[in-house]
Design a protein around this motif. Structure first.
Motif, PDB file in Angstrom:
ATOM      1  N   ILE A 180      -2.690  -7.628   8.450  1.00 23.11           N
ATOM      2  CA  ILE A 180      -3.994  -7.323   7.507  1.00 23.11           C
ATOM      3  C   ILE A 180      -4.917  -8.621   7.739  1.00 23.11           C
ATOM      4  CG2 ILE A 180      -4.607  -7.106   5.163  1.00 23.11           C
ATOM      5  CD1 ILE A 180      -2.183  -5.639   4.782  1.00 23.11           C
TER       6      ILE A 180
ATOM      7  N   ALA B  80      -6.182  -1.321   2.617  1.00 23.28           N
ATOM      8  CA  ALA B  80      -5.543  -2.249   3.806  1.00 23.28           C
ATOM      9  C   ALA B  80      -5.456  -1.821   4.896  1.00 23.28           C
ATOM     10  CB  ALA B  80      -4.246  -3.115   3.216  1.00 23.28           C
TER      11      ALA B  80
ATOM     12  N   THR C 195      -7.281  -2.565   8.704  1.00 20.48           N
ATOM     13  CA  THR C 195      -6.355  -2.864   9.878  1.00 20.48           C
ATOM     14  C   THR C 195      -6.752  -1.921  10.940  1.00 20.48           C
ATOM     15  OG1 THR C 195      -4.548  -3.767   8.503  1.00 20.48           O
ATOM     16  CG2 THR C 195      -4.064  -3.181  10.753  1.00 20.48           C
TER      17      THR C 195
END
Length: 305
Positions: free
Chosen positions: A5, A100, A104
Motif C-alpha cells: 500500500i 486501500a 494499490t
C-alpha cells in the motif's frame, strides 16, 4: 500488505496529476449514518428521505433501471435499509479495505498499461444489491461505480485484485473500443477483461476470476464447448436485451440449452485466450473493432456445429 500500500501511494504521488486515477468518492459513511439514524422512521418517509439525500450525493444512480418501476425501486431501497443492520460490520470493513485496494491496484495496473488515464468519476457506495463494480450512465455522464455491499458478499483478499484488474481494464479499454449494442461487442469486452485479469494474475483460479458465480461455469460448459460456441455464433449480431441476459445475466439460459448463468463470460474468455496468447496486453486493448469482429468470426467458424 502494508508495504504494498505504501509503495502504491508513493507511485501514485510521483505520477503527473493528469495520469493519476480519479479520486475515489465514497458515500459509504453517509449511508451508514443515514441507515443508523433513521431506523425508527416510517418506511415510506425513510425511503423518500433516502432518495432525496443520495440523489444529491450521486446524481442519477439511485433511480430505477433495467425496467423497474418507481414502486419496485422504492421497495428495493426499503429492503436494503431494513436488512442493513445484519450486514453493517461486513459492509464497513469491505469499504475500508477497498479504498486501500483501489490505490494499490491503480498503481499496479499502470505497470501493465502505462497510458491508463481514466477520466470518469469513481464512486464507492451501497448499490442496494445491484453490482460489485462497473460503469453506469448517470444522466448522460459515464461513471465508474463500486458497490461495497456486493463486494462484501462476493469478494475476499484473493479475488479483490483480479476483480479490480477486470474493472480497470474496462475503463481503459473503452478508450479504444467504443461500446456497441451487438452481442459480439459484449462477448469481446467481457471475455477480454477476464482474460486480462488472468494474465495479470498468473495461476489465479476461476473463483477469483468470478467464473464460479453464482455457480461454476467451466465444468458445465467445457464438455459442450463446441455446442456453446455454435449457439453464440448464431447470436453475434443480436441487439436483443433478452439475448444479452441469456449470456451475461443467466436469464433464459436454462430454457435455451441448460447453460449456467453468465456463461458468456467464459465463452468470451476462451475466445480472447485463443486470439490473445500471441499478443501483448496493450496490443489486445487497442485492437480496432473491425479487426476484433473478423477475428471472432474466424475463431467461431473453427467450431463444428
Amino acid at each position: 500488505m502494508l508495504k504494498s500500500i505504501v509503495a502504491a501511494v508513493a507511485l501514485l504521488a510521483a505520477m503527473p496529476a493528469a495520469a493519476q486515477a480519479p479520486a475515489l468518492q465514497s458515500t459509504t459513511d453517509a449511508f451508514d449514518g443515514f441507515a443508523t439514524s433513521t431506523a425508527t422512521m416510517p418506511p415510506a418517509e425513510r425511503v423518500k428521505a433516502f432518495r432525496a439525500k443520495f440523489d444529491a450525493l450521486v446524481p442519477g444512480f439511485y433511480e430505477p433501471r433495467f425496467g423497474a418501476t418507481e414502486a419496485q425501486y422504492d421497495a428495493r431501497v426499503q429492503k436494503a435499509l431494513e436488512g442493513y443492520p445484519a450486514e453493517r460490520d461486513k459492509f464497513l470493513d469491505a469499504a475500508k479495505r477497498f479504498q486501500a485496494s483501489y490505490a494499490t491496484a491503480s498503481a499496479r495496473f499502470r505497470t501493465f498499461f502505462p497510458d491508463y488515464a481514466p477520466d470518469m468519476p469513481v464512486y464507492l457506495l451501497h448499490s442496494l444489491g445491484e453490482m460489485d463494480g462497473g460503469t453506469r450512465d448517470l444522466r448522460g455522464r459515464i461513471a465508474a461505480v463500486f458497490g461495497a455491499d456486493m463486494i462484501a458478499r462476493i469478494h475476499d483478499p484473493a479475488s479483490i485484485g483480479p476483480f479490480l484488474d477486470h474493472e480497470m481494464f474496462h475503463f481503459h479499454h473503452a478508450k479504444f473500443f467504443p461500446d456497441c449494442p451487438a452481442l459480439w461487442c459484449s462477448l469481446w469486452q467481457e471475455g477480454l477483461a477476464v482474460y486480462v485479469a488472468a494474465r495479470m494474475n498468473p495461476g489465479t483460479d476461476d473463483r477469483a476470476l468470478l467464473l464460479t458465480f453464482p455457480r461454476p461455469i467451466r465444468p458445465e460448459v467445457e464438455p459442450r464447448l463446441a455446442e456453446a460456441m455454435c449457439f453464440v455464433r448464431g447470436k453475434l449480431a443480436s441487439t436483443d436485451e433478452d439475448d444479452y441476459a441469456t449470456f451475461f445475466f443467466g436469464r433464459g439460459s436454462e430454457a435455451q440449452g441448460g447453460w449456467p448463468p453468465r456463461f458468456g463470460y467464459y465463452l468470451g474468455y476462451v475466445l480472447a485466450k485463443q486470439l490473445g496468447d500471441s499478443l501483448s496486453l496493450d496490443a489486445l486493448a487497442k485492437l480496432p473493432p473491425e479487426q476484433v469482429k473478423a477475428k471472432l468470426e474466424a475463431a467461431l467458424a473453427g467450431y463444428r456445429c
